[in-house]
Design a protein around this motif. Sequence first.
Motif, PDB file in Angstrom:
ATOM      1  N   THR A  11       0.866  -1.169   0.000  1.00 32.47           N
ATOM      2  CA  THR A  11       0.000   0.000   0.000  1.00 32.47           C
ATOM      3  C   THR A  11       0.905   1.222   0.000  1.00 32.47           C
ATOM      4  N   PHE A  12       0.806   2.042  -1.060  1.00 33.90           N
ATOM      5  CA  PHE A  12       1.706   3.168  -1.257  1.00 33.90           C
ATOM      6  C   PHE A  12       1.180   4.420  -0.556  1.00 33.90           C
ATOM      7  N   PRO A  13       2.010   5.458  -0.451  1.00 34.08           N
ATOM      8  CA  PRO A  13       1.586   6.678   0.262  1.00 34.08           C
ATOM      9  C   PRO A  13       0.314   7.304  -0.294  1.00 34.08           C
ATOM     10  N   ASP A  14       0.043   7.113  -1.591  1.00 36.26           N
ATOM     11  CA  ASP A  14      -1.175   7.685  -2.169  1.00 36.26           C
ATOM     12  C   ASP A  14      -2.365   6.727  -2.060  1.00 36.26           C
ATOM     13  N   SER A  15      -2.226   5.685  -1.237  1.00 33.36           N
ATOM     14  CA  SER A  15      -3.265   4.684  -0.963  1.00 33.36           C
ATOM     15  C   SER A  15      -3.473   3.678  -2.106  1.00 33.36           C
ATOM     16  N   GLN A  16      -2.722   3.804  -3.188  1.00 34.18           N
ATOM     17  CA  GLN A  16      -2.799   2.791  -4.221  1.00 34.18           C
ATOM     18  C   GLN A  16      -2.176   1.499  -3.716  1.00 34.18           C
ATOM     19  N   GLU A  17      -2.655   0.385  -4.243  1.00 31.16           N
ATOM     20  CA  GLU A  17      -2.165  -0.920  -3.807  1.00 31.16           C
ATOM     21  C   GLU A  17      -1.668  -1.721  -5.001  1.00 31.16           C
ATOM     22  N   ASP A  78       7.657   5.444  -9.438  1.00 31.50           N
ATOM     23  CA  ASP A  78       7.430   6.765  -8.845  1.00 31.50           C
ATOM     24  C   ASP A  78       7.628   6.770  -7.327  1.00 31.50           C
ATOM     25  N   ILE A  79       8.307   5.746  -6.816  1.00 33.45           N
ATOM     26  CA  ILE A  79       8.526   5.634  -5.370  1.00 33.45           C
ATOM     27  C   ILE A  79       9.981   5.918  -5.057  1.00 33.45           C
ATOM     28  N   VAL A  80      10.227   6.733  -4.033  1.00 34.26           N
ATOM     29  CA  VAL A  80      11.591   7.014  -3.604  1.00 34.26           C
ATOM     30  C   VAL A  80      11.906   6.192  -2.361  1.00 34.26           C
ATOM     31  N   SER A  81      13.182   6.069  -2.070  1.00 31.84           N
ATOM     32  CA  SER A  81      13.660   5.096  -1.085  1.00 31.84           C
ATOM     33  C   SER A  81      12.992   5.191   0.276  1.00 31.84           C
ATOM     34  N   GLN A 103      12.634   1.126   0.360  1.00 38.85           N
ATOM     35  CA  GLN A 103      13.838   0.371   0.017  1.00 38.85           C
ATOM     36  C   GLN A 103      13.974  -0.882   0.883  1.00 38.85           C
ATOM     37  N   GLN A 104      13.527  -0.818   2.128  1.00 39.87           N
ATOM     38  CA  GLN A 104      13.584  -2.002   2.993  1.00 39.87           C
ATOM     39  C   GLN A 104      12.574  -3.054   2.543  1.00 39.87           C
ATOM     40  N   ALA A 105      11.371  -2.601   2.229  1.00 33.14           N
ATOM     41  CA  ALA A 105      10.342  -3.532   1.764  1.00 33.14           C
ATOM     42  C   ALA A 105      10.757  -4.183   0.451  1.00 33.14           C
ATOM     43  N   LEU A 106      11.298  -3.379  -0.454  1.00 33.38           N
ATOM     44  CA  LEU A 106      11.748  -3.905  -1.739  1.00 33.38           C
ATOM     45  C   LEU A 106      12.927  -4.854  -1.584  1.00 33.38           C
ATOM     46  N   ALA A 107      13.821  -4.558  -0.655  1.00 35.99           N
ATOM     47  CA  ALA A 107      14.976  -5.439  -0.432  1.00 35.99           C
ATOM     48  C   ALA A 107      14.515  -6.834  -0.037  1.00 35.99           C
ATOM     49  N   SER A 108      13.469  -6.905   0.772  1.00 37.41           N
ATOM     50  CA  SER A 108      12.944  -8.205   1.187  1.00 37.41           C
ATOM     51  C   SER A 108      12.373  -8.962  -0.009  1.00 37.41           C
ATOM     52  N   LEU A 109      11.560  -8.270  -0.820  1.00 37.67           N
ATOM     53  CA  LEU A 109      10.967  -8.897  -1.996  1.00 37.67           C
ATOM     54  C   LEU A 109      12.024  -9.275  -3.023  1.00 37.67           C
ATOM     55  N   MET A 110      12.933  -8.364  -3.314  1.00 38.44           N
ATOM     56  CA  MET A 110      13.934  -8.615  -4.343  1.00 38.44           C
ATOM     57  C   MET A 110      14.943  -9.670  -3.920  1.00 38.44           C
ATOM     58  N   GLY A 111      15.269  -9.714  -2.639  1.00 39.69           N
ATOM     59  CA  GLY A 111      16.158 -10.768  -2.159  1.00 39.69           C
ATOM     60  C   GLY A 111      15.543 -12.138  -2.350  1.00 39.69           C
ATOM     61  N   LEU A 112      14.248 -12.238  -2.074  1.00 43.22           N
ATOM     62  CA  LEU A 112      13.525 -13.494  -2.283  1.00 43.22           C
ATOM     63  C   LEU A 112      13.530 -13.881  -3.760  1.00 43.22           C
ATOM     64  N   ILE A 113      13.238 -12.912  -4.627  1.00 45.74           N
ATOM     65  CA  ILE A 113      13.181 -13.187  -6.063  1.00 45.74           C
ATOM     66  C   ILE A 113      14.548 -13.600  -6.596  1.00 45.74           C
ATOM     67  N   MET A 114      15.583 -12.875  -6.237  1.00 44.75           N
ATOM     68  CA  MET A 114      16.916 -13.169  -6.769  1.00 44.75           C
ATOM     69  C   MET A 114      17.416 -14.532  -6.320  1.00 44.75           C
ATOM     70  N   ALA A 115      17.119 -14.912  -5.083  1.00 43.82           N
ATOM     71  CA  ALA A 115      17.561 -16.223  -4.589  1.00 43.82           C
ATOM     72  C   ALA A 115      16.926 -17.358  -5.371  1.00 43.82           C
ATOM     73  N   ARG A 193      13.467   5.124 -12.850  1.00 42.97           N
ATOM     74  CA  ARG A 193      13.596   6.573 -12.710  1.00 42.97           C
ATOM     75  C   ARG A 193      13.792   6.993 -11.263  1.00 42.97           C
ATOM     76  N   GLN A 194      13.444   6.133 -10.321  1.00 40.49           N
ATOM     77  CA  GLN A 194      13.573   6.468  -8.921  1.00 40.49           C
ATOM     78  C   GLN A 194      14.610   5.570  -8.249  1.00 40.49           C
ATOM     79  N   ASP A 195      15.006   5.976  -7.048  1.00 39.99           N
ATOM     80  CA  ASP A 195      16.140   5.308  -6.415  1.00 39.99           C
ATOM     81  C   ASP A 195      15.761   4.135  -5.536  1.00 39.99           C
ATOM     82  N   ALA A 196      14.465   3.910  -5.275  1.00 36.78           N
ATOM     83  CA  ALA A 196      14.078   2.859  -4.328  1.00 36.78           C
ATOM     84  C   ALA A 196      14.515   1.485  -4.809  1.00 36.78           C
TER      85      ALA A 196
END
Length: 233
Positions: A11-17, A78-81, A103-115, A193-196
Amino acid sequence: MSKVTLTYRFTFPDSQERAFELEMDRDTAELSPPNVPQPPAWTALGFNQCTGCPFNAAETPHCPAALQLAGVIDGFTDIVSYDKVKVTVESEERQVTATLAAQQALASLMGLIMASSGCPRTAVFRPMARFHLPFSSESETAYRVASMYLLAQHYAAREGASADFVLNDLERVYRGVHSVNRGMATRLRAASRQDAIVNAVVLLDVFSSLVPAAIHDILDEIKPAFAALLAAK
């Protein structure tokens, strides 16, 4: 072939999911092939190919980890870290919810995917992917890494191979992962385009550098909890 499903709901800051559903083989912990009919250019194997990558473009035209991540990138353009996001991770066993930096939430997801992506360098972490624990702390990560590595040594010893029960070779395992993280960060700088997204990989790399260097100190800190087991010897 039995499958395990894990779902990350953001759930993003603009309430989109947005939800990302991952399906992996229950036995091998490898993800099902991604549905990417027109892979973006940055997924090509030769695009900033990782140092030491065993694949060649003639046989494997696209980086398997990049292909698996391609579906995630579009959801975070469109999400920043440091944007706060609410994340719920659903598995067969439990549901975990946290509010934390993107960036923390993405690290968890991306770590799972990459493994679990099919990359041979990150495949060493498939046992942790199979028994995924999202948003683990430094101590939890060290405990899980040591447990995974030592269980692998147990299997090796049972099969008559030499076993490393003092974690001497753990740093070599992490060097391969470090190379993948660096290569993936370079790929993703060209894709987002964003750093997250990029900072999530950087965060993963910080752990890959920290854990082998500090694991003995971290394990010494939790040693008192093992007093009863040690006394039983």
